[in-house]
Motif scaffolding. Structure first.
Motif, PDB file in Angstrom:
ATOM      1  N   LEU A 118     -53.345 -36.987  52.584  1.00 45.94           N
ATOM      2  CA  LEU A 118     -53.549 -38.538  52.990  1.00 45.94           C
ATOM      3  C   LEU A 118     -52.420 -39.250  53.562  1.00 45.94           C
ATOM      4  CD1 LEU A 118     -55.852 -40.555  52.752  1.00 45.94           C
ATOM      5  CD2 LEU A 118     -54.786 -41.271  50.304  1.00 45.94           C
ATOM      6  N   ARG A 119     -51.368 -38.932  53.102  1.00 46.07           N
ATOM      7  CA  ARG A 119     -50.126 -39.601  53.809  1.00 46.07           C
ATOM      8  C   ARG A 119     -49.922 -39.279  55.259  1.00 46.07           C
ATOM      9  NH1 ARG A 119     -47.415 -38.215  49.182  1.00 46.07           N
ATOM     10  NH2 ARG A 119     -45.886 -36.886  50.188  1.00 46.07           N
ATOM     11  N   SER A 120     -50.113 -38.094  55.271  1.00 48.37           N
ATOM     12  CA  SER A 120     -49.974 -37.522  56.636  1.00 48.37           C
ATOM     13  C   SER A 120     -50.699 -37.970  57.817  1.00 48.37           C
ATOM     14  CB  SER A 120     -50.068 -35.889  56.786  1.00 48.37           C
ATOM     15  OG  SER A 120     -51.354 -35.264  56.509  1.00 48.37           O
ATOM     16  N   GLY A 121     -51.996 -38.627  57.461  1.00 46.35           N
ATOM     17  CA  GLY A 121     -53.178 -39.085  58.403  1.00 46.35           C
ATOM     18  C   GLY A 121     -54.107 -38.160  58.849  1.00 46.35           C
ATOM     19  N   ARG A 122     -54.206 -36.999  57.933  1.00 45.29           N
ATOM     20  CA  ARG A 122     -55.212 -35.975  58.427  1.00 45.29           C
ATOM     21  C   ARG A 122     -56.511 -36.553  58.048  1.00 45.29           C
ATOM     22  NH1 ARG A 122     -50.286 -33.066  57.053  1.00 45.29           N
ATOM     23  NH2 ARG A 122     -50.196 -31.206  58.466  1.00 45.29           N
ATOM     24  N   TYR A 123     -56.678 -37.192  57.043  1.00 48.63           N
ATOM     25  CA  TYR A 123     -57.991 -37.248  56.691  1.00 48.63           C
ATOM     26  C   TYR A 123     -58.082 -38.944  56.312  1.00 48.63           C
ATOM     27  CZ  TYR A 123     -57.820 -32.625  55.843  1.00 48.63           C
ATOM     28  OH  TYR A 123     -57.326 -31.340  56.229  1.00 48.63           O
ATOM     29  N   SER A 124     -59.656 -39.528  56.471  1.00 47.74           N
ATOM     30  CA  SER A 124     -59.676 -40.789  56.789  1.00 47.74           C
ATOM     31  C   SER A 124     -59.584 -41.564  55.278  1.00 47.74           C
ATOM     32  CB  SER A 124     -61.174 -41.064  57.210  1.00 47.74           C
ATOM     33  OG  SER A 124     -62.123 -40.361  55.968  1.00 47.74           O
ATOM     34  N   ASN A 125     -59.655 -40.900  54.150  1.00 52.54           N
ATOM     35  CA  ASN A 125     -59.422 -41.843  53.010  1.00 52.54           C
ATOM     36  C   ASN A 125     -59.125 -40.586  52.029  1.00 52.54           C
ATOM     37  OD1 ASN A 125     -62.024 -40.458  51.749  1.00 52.54           O
ATOM     38  ND2 ASN A 125     -63.045 -42.010  53.306  1.00 52.54           N
ATOM     39  N   LYS A 126     -58.813 -41.353  50.579  1.00 52.27           N
ATOM     40  CA  LYS A 126     -58.472 -40.421  49.764  1.00 52.27           C
ATOM     41  C   LYS A 126     -59.405 -39.518  49.230  1.00 52.27           C
ATOM     42  CE  LYS A 126     -56.620 -40.671  44.821  1.00 52.27           C
ATOM     43  NZ  LYS A 126     -56.146 -41.723  43.588  1.00 52.27           N
ATOM     44  N   GLN A 127     -60.909 -39.702  49.318  1.00 51.35           N
ATOM     45  CA  GLN A 127     -61.737 -38.937  48.714  1.00 51.35           C
ATOM     46  C   GLN A 127     -62.057 -37.828  49.532  1.00 51.35           C
ATOM     47  OE1 GLN A 127     -65.752 -40.711  48.751  1.00 51.35           O
ATOM     48  NE2 GLN A 127     -66.533 -39.261  47.418  1.00 51.35           N
ATOM     49  N   ASP A 128     -61.867 -37.795  51.053  1.00 55.32           N
ATOM     50  CA  ASP A 128     -61.941 -36.757  51.699  1.00 55.32           C
ATOM     51  C   ASP A 128     -60.591 -35.889  51.782  1.00 55.32           C
ATOM     52  OD1 ASP A 128     -64.106 -37.751  52.954  1.00 55.32           O
ATOM     53  OD2 ASP A 128     -63.385 -39.115  54.486  1.00 55.32           O
ATOM     54  N   ALA A 129     -59.631 -36.633  51.534  1.00 56.73           N
ATOM     55  CA  ALA A 129     -58.252 -35.660  51.577  1.00 56.73           C
ATOM     56  C   ALA A 129     -58.621 -34.816  50.183  1.00 56.73           C
ATOM     57  CB  ALA A 129     -56.984 -36.601  51.359  1.00 56.73           C
ATOM     58  N   GLU A 130     -59.055 -35.251  48.985  1.00 58.91           N
ATOM     59  CA  GLU A 130     -59.265 -34.544  48.020  1.00 58.91           C
ATOM     60  C   GLU A 130     -60.354 -33.513  48.169  1.00 58.91           C
ATOM     61  OE1 GLU A 130     -60.233 -37.464  44.883  1.00 58.91           O
ATOM     62  OE2 GLU A 130     -58.170 -38.043  44.711  1.00 58.91           O
ATOM     63  N   LYS A 131     -61.259 -33.736  48.908  1.00 59.89           N
ATOM     64  CA  LYS A 131     -62.398 -33.028  49.227  1.00 59.89           C
ATOM     65  C   LYS A 131     -61.610 -31.712  49.995  1.00 59.89           C
ATOM     66  CE  LYS A 131     -66.503 -35.414  49.329  1.00 59.89           C
ATOM     67  NZ  LYS A 131     -67.749 -35.963  49.892  1.00 59.89           N
ATOM     68  N   ALA A 132     -60.748 -32.052  50.841  1.00 59.15           N
ATOM     69  CA  ALA A 132     -60.153 -31.136  51.980  1.00 59.15           C
ATOM     70  C   ALA A 132     -59.282 -30.083  51.071  1.00 59.15           C
ATOM     71  CB  ALA A 132     -59.321 -31.797  52.883  1.00 59.15           C
ATOM     72  N   ALA A 133     -58.541 -30.624  50.058  1.00 57.82           N
ATOM     73  CA  ALA A 133     -57.559 -29.867  49.139  1.00 57.82           C
ATOM     74  C   ALA A 133     -58.521 -29.001  48.378  1.00 57.82           C
ATOM     75  CB  ALA A 133     -56.697 -30.865  48.293  1.00 57.82           C
ATOM     76  N   LEU A 134     -59.629 -29.552  47.743  1.00 56.10           N
ATOM     77  CA  LEU A 134     -60.285 -28.698  46.711  1.00 56.10           C
ATOM     78  C   LEU A 134     -61.089 -27.538  47.666  1.00 56.10           C
ATOM     79  CD1 LEU A 134     -62.075 -31.336  44.542  1.00 56.10           C
ATOM     80  CD2 LEU A 134     -60.310 -29.631  43.760  1.00 56.10           C
ATOM     81  N   SER A 135     -61.110 -27.500  48.821  1.00 59.71           N
ATOM     82  CA  SER A 135     -61.786 -26.496  49.669  1.00 59.71           C
ATOM     83  C   SER A 135     -60.789 -25.446  50.229  1.00 59.71           C
ATOM     84  CB  SER A 135     -62.468 -27.046  50.932  1.00 59.71           C
ATOM     85  OG  SER A 135     -61.754 -27.408  51.907  1.00 59.71           O
ATOM     86  N   LEU A 136     -59.609 -25.541  49.955  1.00 57.29           N
ATOM     87  CA  LEU A 136     -58.404 -24.553  50.142  1.00 57.29           C
ATOM     88  C   LEU A 136     -58.745 -23.370  49.444  1.00 57.29           C
ATOM     89  CD1 LEU A 136     -55.384 -26.898  50.394  1.00 57.29           C
ATOM     90  CD2 LEU A 136     -56.562 -25.939  52.370  1.00 57.29           C
ATOM     91  N   PRO A 137     -58.485 -22.212  50.221  1.00 58.41           N
ATOM     92  CA  PRO A 137     -58.778 -20.936  49.681  1.00 58.41           C
ATOM     93  C   PRO A 137     -57.409 -20.845  48.761  1.00 58.41           C
ATOM     94  CG  PRO A 137     -57.897 -20.569  51.861  1.00 58.41           C
ATOM     95  CD  PRO A 137     -58.431 -22.002  51.570  1.00 58.41           C
ATOM     96  N   ARG A 138     -57.473 -20.317  47.365  1.00 65.37           N
ATOM     97  CA  ARG A 138     -56.337 -20.249  46.533  1.00 65.37           C
ATOM     98  C   ARG A 138     -56.321 -18.894  45.882  1.00 65.37           C
ATOM     99  NH1 ARG A 138     -55.174 -24.313  42.175  1.00 65.37           N
ATOM    100  NH2 ARG A 138     -53.219 -23.565  42.264  1.00 65.37           N
ATOM    101  N   LEU A 139     -55.193 -18.377  45.697  1.00 67.43           N
ATOM    102  CA  LEU A 139     -54.955 -17.095  45.079  1.00 67.43           C
ATOM    103  C   LEU A 139     -54.812 -17.376  43.625  1.00 67.43           C
ATOM    104  CD1 LEU A 139     -54.414 -14.067  45.629  1.00 67.43           C
ATOM    105  CD2 LEU A 139     -51.884 -14.657  45.615  1.00 67.43           C
ATOM    106  N   LYS A 140     -55.676 -16.722  42.793  1.00 65.86           N
ATOM    107  CA  LYS A 140     -55.801 -16.813  41.320  1.00 65.86           C
ATOM    108  C   LYS A 140     -55.196 -16.002  40.548  1.00 65.86           C
ATOM    109  CE  LYS A 140     -58.463 -20.669  41.863  1.00 65.86           C
ATOM    110  NZ  LYS A 140     -59.926 -20.494  41.840  1.00 65.86           N
ATOM    111  N   ARG A 141     -55.036 -14.874  41.128  1.00 67.24           N
ATOM    112  CA  ARG A 141     -54.261 -13.768  40.542  1.00 67.24           C
ATOM    113  C   ARG A 141     -52.647 -13.674  40.414  1.00 67.24           C
ATOM    114  NH1 ARG A 141     -57.441  -9.372  43.939  1.00 67.24           N
ATOM    115  NH2 ARG A 141     -57.393 -11.415  45.386  1.00 67.24           N
ATOM    116  N   LYS A 142     -52.138 -13.427  39.304  1.00 69.29           N
ATOM    117  CA  LYS A 142     -50.768 -13.351  39.244  1.00 69.29           C
ATOM    118  C   LYS A 142     -49.867 -12.288  39.938  1.00 69.29           C
ATOM    119  CE  LYS A 142     -51.353 -17.156  36.368  1.00 69.29           C
ATOM    120  NZ  LYS A 142     -51.009 -18.394  36.910  1.00 69.29           N
ATOM    121  N   PHE A 143     -48.875 -12.603  40.437  1.00 70.53           N
ATOM    122  CA  PHE A 143     -47.753 -11.784  41.009  1.00 70.53           C
ATOM    123  C   PHE A 143     -46.420 -12.148  40.507  1.00 70.53           C
ATOM    124  CE2 PHE A 143     -48.591 -15.269  43.922  1.00 70.53           C
ATOM    125  CZ  PHE A 143     -47.506 -15.671  44.612  1.00 70.53           C
ATOM    126  N   HIS A 144     -45.823 -11.227  40.956  1.00 69.03           N
ATOM    127  CA  HIS A 144     -44.109 -11.496  40.473  1.00 69.03           C
ATOM    128  C   HIS A 144     -43.552 -11.645  42.071  1.00 69.03           C
ATOM    129  CE1 HIS A 144     -40.239  -9.455  40.182  1.00 69.03           C
ATOM    130  NE2 HIS A 144     -40.161 -10.026  38.834  1.00 69.03           N
TER     131      HIS A 144
END
Length: 243
Positions: free
Chosen positions: A109-135
């Motif tokens: 949101l601070r970087s200006g990538r998304y129009s508002n807080k809600q959109d920035a949160e939606k974007a973050a939630l849509s990111l792929p995430r590695l759930k498995r643990k590694f060393h």
């Protein structure tokens, strides 16, 4: 499947896709007793010789966190360097790689990538995430990789990326799914998404293009280890663009 403990000297079709540098192997090392394993299968442990100082490191000692971003390390490996790290210096990258639970929504949101807080949160939630643990993570050129790896990352001109898509369809006629939004491209689209879906094709992101310096005409693409043999075979069979 490539034999364990043997240098990655094959993959001739994949190698010739890149015009500058070489493909980069990403391996997420996990622990099981005294044996190192990658996320998607076993591999014998081989001590890396990374740029980050790990002299005197014991076999099971955690390597240090890098001062570089994940995408920067991939570019350095593309040009011949090799790293073994426990972390990197991009906060959204930490979130994507499962190294942090802190959402990058506020940063976006601070970087200006998304129009508002809600959109920035939606974007973050849509990111792929590695759930498995590694060393630790090993990032190295394909030419020096001696074990099996998890993901191979390439930087290609669009015509060469098209050939990978065609090679993926050679057996089975399947479409390649492209899922991107111009954020977390190397760590997310080309590593985590590729690891889970087989192939991750991206146009890059502001951060990776700014900090790691790959060319405007290059698109990054990740291929999961389990897909490599299929893509290599497809590339050897499909016609050249000029034919």
């Amino acid at each position: 499947m490539q034999n364990e403990g043997v240098p990655s000297s094959g993959y001739s079709e994949i190698r010739r896709l890149m015009e500058t540098g070489e493909p980069v192997c990403i391996t997420f090392e996990t622990e099981e007793g005294d044996v190192k394993k990658r996320l998607h299968g076993t591999m014998p442990f081989q001590k890396s010789v990374p740029e980050e100082k790990t002299a005197g490191e014991e076999r099971n000692e955690l390597p240090g966190k890098s001062g570089f971003l994940f995408c920067e390390l991939v570019q350095k490996a593309r040009m011949g360097e090799k790293f073994r790290i426990s972390g990197q210096s991009c906060s959204p990258g930490d979130y994507v790689l499962g190294l942090s639970e802190k959402s990058p929504a506020e940063y976006y949101l601070r970087s200006g990538r998304y129009s508002n807080k809600q959109d920035a949160e939606k974007a973050a939630l849509s990111l792929p995430r590695l759930k498995r643990k590694f060393h630790s993570i090993v990032i190295e050129p394909l030419s020096v990789n001696r074990d099996i790896f998890d993901v191979l990352i390439l930087f290609l001109k669009p015509e060469r990326a098209m050939r990978v898509v065609q090679a993926n369809a050679y057996s089975g006629g399947k479409r390649t799914v492209m899922d991107t939004m111009g954020a977390a491209s190397i760590c997310g689209d080309c590593t985590v998404f590729a690891l889970e879906q087989g192939i991750g094709l991206s146009f890059g992101c502001k951060g990776s293009r700014k900090h790691s310096g790959y060319k405007d005409f290059e698109v990054p693409l990740g291929i999961a280890f389990e897909k490599i043999k299929e893509i290599e075979e497809g590339l050897s069979k499909i016609p050249e663009t000029t034919e």
